[in-house]
Structures are given as structure tokens and as C-alpha cells.
Design an enzyme around this catalytic site. Structure first.
Site, PDB file in Angstrom:
ATOM      1  N   THR A  50       0.831  -1.217   0.000  1.00  0.00           N
ATOM      2  CA  THR A  50       0.000   0.000   0.000  1.00  0.00           C
ATOM      3  C   THR A  50       0.862   1.264   0.000  1.00  0.00           C
ATOM      4  O   THR A  50       2.007   1.244   0.491  1.00  0.00           O
ATOM      5  CB  THR A  50      -0.915   0.004   1.258  1.00  0.00           C
ATOM      6  OG1 THR A  50      -1.404   1.321   1.481  1.00  0.00           O
ATOM      7  CG2 THR A  50      -0.181  -0.432   2.512  1.00  0.00           C
ATOM      8  N   ASP A  51       0.298   2.351  -0.498  1.00  0.00           N
ATOM      9  CA  ASP A  51       1.021   3.634  -0.452  1.00  0.00           C
ATOM     10  C   ASP A  51       1.252   4.083   0.991  1.00  0.00           C
ATOM     11  O   ASP A  51       2.116   4.919   1.249  1.00  0.00           O
ATOM     12  CB  ASP A  51       0.284   4.722  -1.253  1.00  0.00           C
ATOM     13  CG  ASP A  51      -1.121   5.052  -0.765  1.00  0.00           C
ATOM     14  OD1 ASP A  51      -1.632   4.376   0.158  1.00  0.00           O
ATOM     15  OD2 ASP A  51      -1.726   6.009  -1.322  1.00  0.00           O
ATOM     16  N   GLU A  52       0.477   3.521   1.920  1.00  0.00           N
ATOM     17  CA  GLU A  52       0.586   3.972   3.308  1.00  0.00           C
ATOM     18  C   GLU A  52       1.933   3.617   3.939  1.00  0.00           C
ATOM     19  O   GLU A  52       2.305   4.173   4.963  1.00  0.00           O
ATOM     20  CB  GLU A  52      -0.574   3.421   4.149  1.00  0.00           C
ATOM     21  CG  GLU A  52      -1.907   3.777   3.530  1.00  0.00           C
ATOM     22  CD  GLU A  52      -3.105   3.627   4.455  1.00  0.00           C
ATOM     23  OE1 GLU A  52      -2.925   3.584   5.683  1.00  0.00           O
ATOM     24  OE2 GLU A  52      -4.232   3.564   3.929  1.00  0.00           O
ATOM     25  N   TYR A  88      -1.447  -0.384  11.171  1.00  0.00           N
ATOM     26  CA  TYR A  88      -1.773  -1.036   9.888  1.00  0.00           C
ATOM     27  C   TYR A  88      -0.611  -0.878   8.912  1.00  0.00           C
ATOM     28  O   TYR A  88      -0.102  -1.862   8.360  1.00  0.00           O
ATOM     29  CB  TYR A  88      -3.058  -0.445   9.285  1.00  0.00           C
ATOM     30  CG  TYR A  88      -3.225  -0.753   7.812  1.00  0.00           C
ATOM     31  CD1 TYR A  88      -3.450  -2.060   7.371  1.00  0.00           C
ATOM     32  CD2 TYR A  88      -3.150   0.257   6.827  1.00  0.00           C
ATOM     33  CE1 TYR A  88      -3.589  -2.361   6.012  1.00  0.00           C
ATOM     34  CE2 TYR A  88      -3.286  -0.033   5.475  1.00  0.00           C
ATOM     35  CZ  TYR A  88      -3.502  -1.337   5.076  1.00  0.00           C
ATOM     36  OH  TYR A  88      -3.627  -1.624   3.727  1.00  0.00           O
ATOM     37  N   LYS A 148       1.908  -3.667   7.213  1.00  0.00           N
ATOM     38  CA  LYS A 148       2.012  -3.844   5.762  1.00  0.00           C
ATOM     39  C   LYS A 148       3.451  -3.639   5.293  1.00  0.00           C
ATOM     40  O   LYS A 148       3.915  -4.317   4.366  1.00  0.00           O
ATOM     41  CB  LYS A 148       1.088  -2.861   5.037  1.00  0.00           C
ATOM     42  CG  LYS A 148      -0.388  -3.177   5.139  1.00  0.00           C
ATOM     43  CD  LYS A 148      -0.786  -4.514   4.515  1.00  0.00           C
ATOM     44  CE  LYS A 148      -0.700  -4.524   3.006  1.00  0.00           C
ATOM     45  NZ  LYS A 148      -1.181  -5.815   2.439  1.00  0.00           N
ATOM     46  N   ASN A 192      -8.267   2.481  -2.791  1.00  0.00           N
ATOM     47  CA  ASN A 192      -9.207   1.927  -3.774  1.00  0.00           C
ATOM     48  C   ASN A 192     -10.643   2.302  -3.433  1.00  0.00           C
ATOM     49  O   ASN A 192     -10.983   2.509  -2.270  1.00  0.00           O
ATOM     50  CB  ASN A 192      -9.127   0.405  -3.763  1.00  0.00           C
ATOM     51  CG  ASN A 192      -7.939  -0.159  -4.531  1.00  0.00           C
ATOM     52  OD1 ASN A 192      -8.071  -1.119  -5.277  1.00  0.00           O
ATOM     53  ND2 ASN A 192      -6.770   0.427  -4.357  1.00  0.00           N
ATOM     54  N   PRO A 216     -19.517  10.910   9.646  1.00  0.00           N
ATOM     55  CA  PRO A 216     -18.488  11.343  10.615  1.00  0.00           C
ATOM     56  C   PRO A 216     -17.160  11.684   9.937  1.00  0.00           C
ATOM     57  O   PRO A 216     -16.324  10.811   9.695  1.00  0.00           O
ATOM     58  CB  PRO A 216     -18.346  10.109  11.526  1.00  0.00           C
ATOM     59  CG  PRO A 216     -18.730   8.942  10.654  1.00  0.00           C
ATOM     60  CD  PRO A 216     -19.709   9.447   9.649  1.00  0.00           C
TER      61      PRO A 216
END
Ligand code: NAD
Ligand code: TYD
Length: 342
Positions: free
Chosen positions: A131-133, A155, A159, A185, A210
Site C-alpha cells: 500500500t502507499d501507506e 496497519y 504492511k 481503492n 463522521p
């Protein structure tokens, strides 16, 4: 081609398996190994159940026996390509409990890689969906594949562990590993805990949306069909031991996405409820995607059209998400814990 797709009962995995069958028909054989966590919905691929080239296997990527069985293929004939989507995927849940993230997103990847070593001579690709994260947050500019990783939540840290473990097994044992890092995505079958499906389905029910913090956090949105096509392209044309960013080129502030959803559903902006920010909330994700483009692939779906299509999918598939939001005790408990006192 014989595929082992893990996490194929989830959002992107189920879209990817459908993509394979649409593109390759009976030439694709697919084993779907999925633990059916809260996020796994076997019925997402109900239309393929019973077909000779599809096999659903309920199992855990962190369990060596399940993984050995999965690599045997649809009817014991083996695997050419592994695509590992299986993961715990929600940042907010990782802030409540991170242990399962380490177990699946790091240790599970290790178990899949160990089995890959046993199939090494015949295995053509092992695609680790990252992931880009893993790069962390960036205020200006975009991250390239060679940039240092700086995951900032449990998270993304887990990853990053899986991402680098896959790379390390490629380097150390010569496994045909490719790592992909995609941006956020969206599309059909996304679990309604994530921003877009949560806000669409809440708005349909006139419930509050929220919005965390000032609503100005930026994500780069990638339509799931483009993501699937990019992965398929990289299985064919990617180079082993390389990492590829996959971005949609659609950076938007969360509040812009929120306004657009309300507009599409003809709902009032008064539904927006600013709430306390996510802890350690990454401000902006942004990917430099030129490496993938140089290889010959560009994500080309129009963002506004894809968002409209996605909203329509949730409108037309109410039973799908109501089964989760209204009948899953797990979801309701999560929602209460996450939003009640925010
Ligand atoms: P999802 O949460 O919708 O689905 C995850 C699937 O994995 C579920 O079907 C779940 O049952 C399964 N699973 C979880 N733990 C498992 C285990 N131990 N063994 C076997 N199966 C297990 O996730 P998603 O949004 O489809 O994401 C798929 C992959 O893409 C993940 O690796 C995620 O990190 C990555 N990714 C997602 C996004 C995004 O925006 N959704 C962006 C970039 C990368
Ligand atoms: P999310 O869909 O959880 O993806 P990620 O955190 O992996 O990027 O969240 C997307 C953005 O939307 C993120 O900046 C957090 C924000 N957000 C809200 O404002 N409210 C919400 O209820 C959720 C789930 C997310």
C-alpha cells in the site's frame, strides 16, 4: 494460468478474481484462500461456485497446512501465480487492536513465502499487494518506489513488514517476487467501514457522515478495476524483485469526496458531522507512478464517472450492505465503539 489468490472474499480480491474470469475465461484456474474474517464475504463470488476452474478454500494464510493445501491448486495441479491480498486492512481497527495485523500482514506473508520456496522452480510470480501507506504522509510532492518507508500507524507498519519480507525472500532465495503499492481503492463490494461506502450508505439512510478532523486530509483514489488491470499487467510485464506504485492520479480532500457523495445522492450537507480526528492521522498520500507508466500501463478511468458508478452500485445493491450494517453484530459493535462517543 493457475492462480492462488488470497483474501479473494474481500473487496479488491473478489474484484480481481472476477477480472481474471472476465478476461481469461476458462483459461484461468483460481484458488481463493480466505479466512472469512469480518471482512470476507464468500457470496461476493457466488456466481463461480461449482465451476471446475474455481475453488474456494476457507483457511488462514498464517496456517502452514492451509497454505500447503492452497498451493496444490484447483485440483491438485499446482500454482503458477500467487497474488496475496489477504490482510487486516482498516487503520481505525489497527488503533484498537494491532495483534491480528502483525499475525496476518507480517507472519501470514512469511508462511506464504516459505511455501513459495518449496514451489520455487515452477512458480512464475509472487505478487505482494502492499500500500502507499507504507511511505507515510507527504505534504508536497509524491513518493517514488526508492523512497524510504515511514509507516506511521499499526496497519501501515504491519504492511511494511509484509512488503519488505516479500522483497527479502526475492533477494535471498531468488523467488519471483513483485511488490505493488496502491493508493486508496474504491468501487463495488468495498466493506462499509471505509470512507466512501460508509458515507454513501449512511447518507442513503440520512445518518450522520463522521468526517474526521478538518476534513482536509488528502487521499489519491484508485478505481478498483484500474487496480486489478494494473496487477494483471505486472504479472505479465513486471520485473522480479521490483516494486511498483499504482496510483489513480485523483488526489482529493475527504471533504470534497463527502460533498460529491451528498450531491450524487441529493442529500443535504447538514448530514456532515465533524468528529474528533483519527490518532496519528496521515495528512496526505501521493504516489509517483511514472515507473509503471514507463512500462506501459496508465490508470485511465475517469474519477467522477467511477465515483458515480460506485454510488449507483450501493444504491442498487442495498441487500449486500444492509446484511453487514444491520445484521452483523460484529459490525454494529465496531460502529458503536468507533463512533458513539466521538
Ligand atoms: P478487505 O478488508 O476488504 O479484505 C481482506 C480479505 O482478506 C477478507 O476477505 C478477509 O477475510 C481476508 N483475510 C484476512 N485475514 C486473513 C488470513 N489470515 N488468511 C486468509 N484470509 C484473510 O481488504 P481490501 O481492501 O480488499 O484489501 C486487499 C489488499 O489490498 C490488502 O492487502 C490491503 O492492504 C491492500 N490495499 C488495499 C487498499 C484499499 O484502499 N482498500 C489500498 C492499497 C492496498
Ligand atoms: P479510510 O477509508 O479508512 O482509508 P485510509 O485510512 O486507509 O486512507 O479513510 C480514508 C480517509 O477518510 C482518511 O483520511 C480517514 C477519513 N475518514 C473519515 O473522515 N471518517 C470516517 O468515518 C472514515 C472511515 C475515514
Amino acid at each position: 494460468m493457475r492462480y492462488l489468490v488470497t483474501g479473494g472474499a474481500g473487496f479488491i480480491g473478489s474484484n480481481f478474481i472476477r477480472f481474471l474470469f472476465n478476461k481469461y475465461g476458462d483459461d484461468a484456474q483460481v484458488v481463493n484462500l480466505d479466512k472469512l474474517t469480518y471482512a470476507g464475504i464468500r457470496e461476493n463470488l457466488a456466481e463461480y461456485e461449482g465451476k471446475p476452474n474455481y475453488r474456494f478454500l476457507e483457511g488462514d494464510i498464517a496456517n502452514p497446512a492451509d497454505v500447503t493445501e492452497a498451493y496444490r491448486g484447483v485440483d491438485g495441479n499446482g500454482t503458477d501465480v500467487v497474488v496475496n491480498f489477504a490482510a487486516e486492512t482498516h487503520v481505525d481497527r489497527s488503533l484498537m487492536e494491532a495483534g491480528t495485523f502483525i499475525q496476518t500482514d507480517v507472519h501470514g506473508v512469511l508462511v506464504l513465502l516459505e511455501e513459495a520456496r518449496r514451489h520455487a522452480p515452477k512458480l512464475r510470480r509472487f505478487v505482494q499487494i502492499s500500500t502507499d501507506e507504507v511511505y507515510g504522509s507527504i505534504d508536497d510532492g509524491s513518493f517514488s518506489e526508492g523512497d524510504p518507508l515511514n509507516p506511521r500507524n499499526p496497519y501501515s507498519a504491519s504492511k511494511a513488514g509484509g512488503d519488505r519480507m516479500a522483497y527479502a525472500y526475492g533477494q535471498t532465495y531468488g523467488l519471483p517476487v513483485i511488490v505493488t503499492r496502491a493508493s486508496n481503492n474504491f468501487g463495488p463490494y468495498q466493506y462499509p467501514e471505509k470512507l466512501i461506502p460508509l458515507f454513501v450508505t449512511n447518507a442513503m439512510d440520512d445518518l450522520p457522515l463522521p468526517l474526521y478532523g478538518d476534513g482536509k486530509n488528502v487521499r489519491d483514489w484508485l478505481f478498483v478495476d484500474d487496480h486489478c488491470a494494473a496487477i494483471d499487467f505486472l504479472i505479465e510485464y513486471g520485473t522480479n524483485s521490483e516494486t511498483y506504485n499504482i496510483g489513480g492520479g485523483n488526489e482529493r480532500e475527504n471533504r470534497e469526496i463527502t460533498y460529491r457523495i451528498l450531491e450524487l445522492l441529493k442529500k443535504p450537507e447538514s448530514l456532515i458531522k465533524p468528529v474528533g480526528d483519527r490518532q496519528g492521522h496521515d495528512r496526505r498520500y501521493s504516489l509517483d507512478t511514472r515507473k509503471l507508466e514507463r512500462l506501459g500501463f496508465k490508470c485511465d478511468t475517469d474519477f467522477d464517472a467511477a465515483l458515480e458508478r460506485t454510488v449507483r452500485w450501493y444504491v442498487e445493491n442495498e441487500p449486500w450492505w444492509r446484511a453487514i450494517k444491520e445484521r452483523s453484530a460484529e459490525f454494529r459493535a465496531y460502529y458503536e465503539k468507533q463512533y458513539a462517543n466521538r
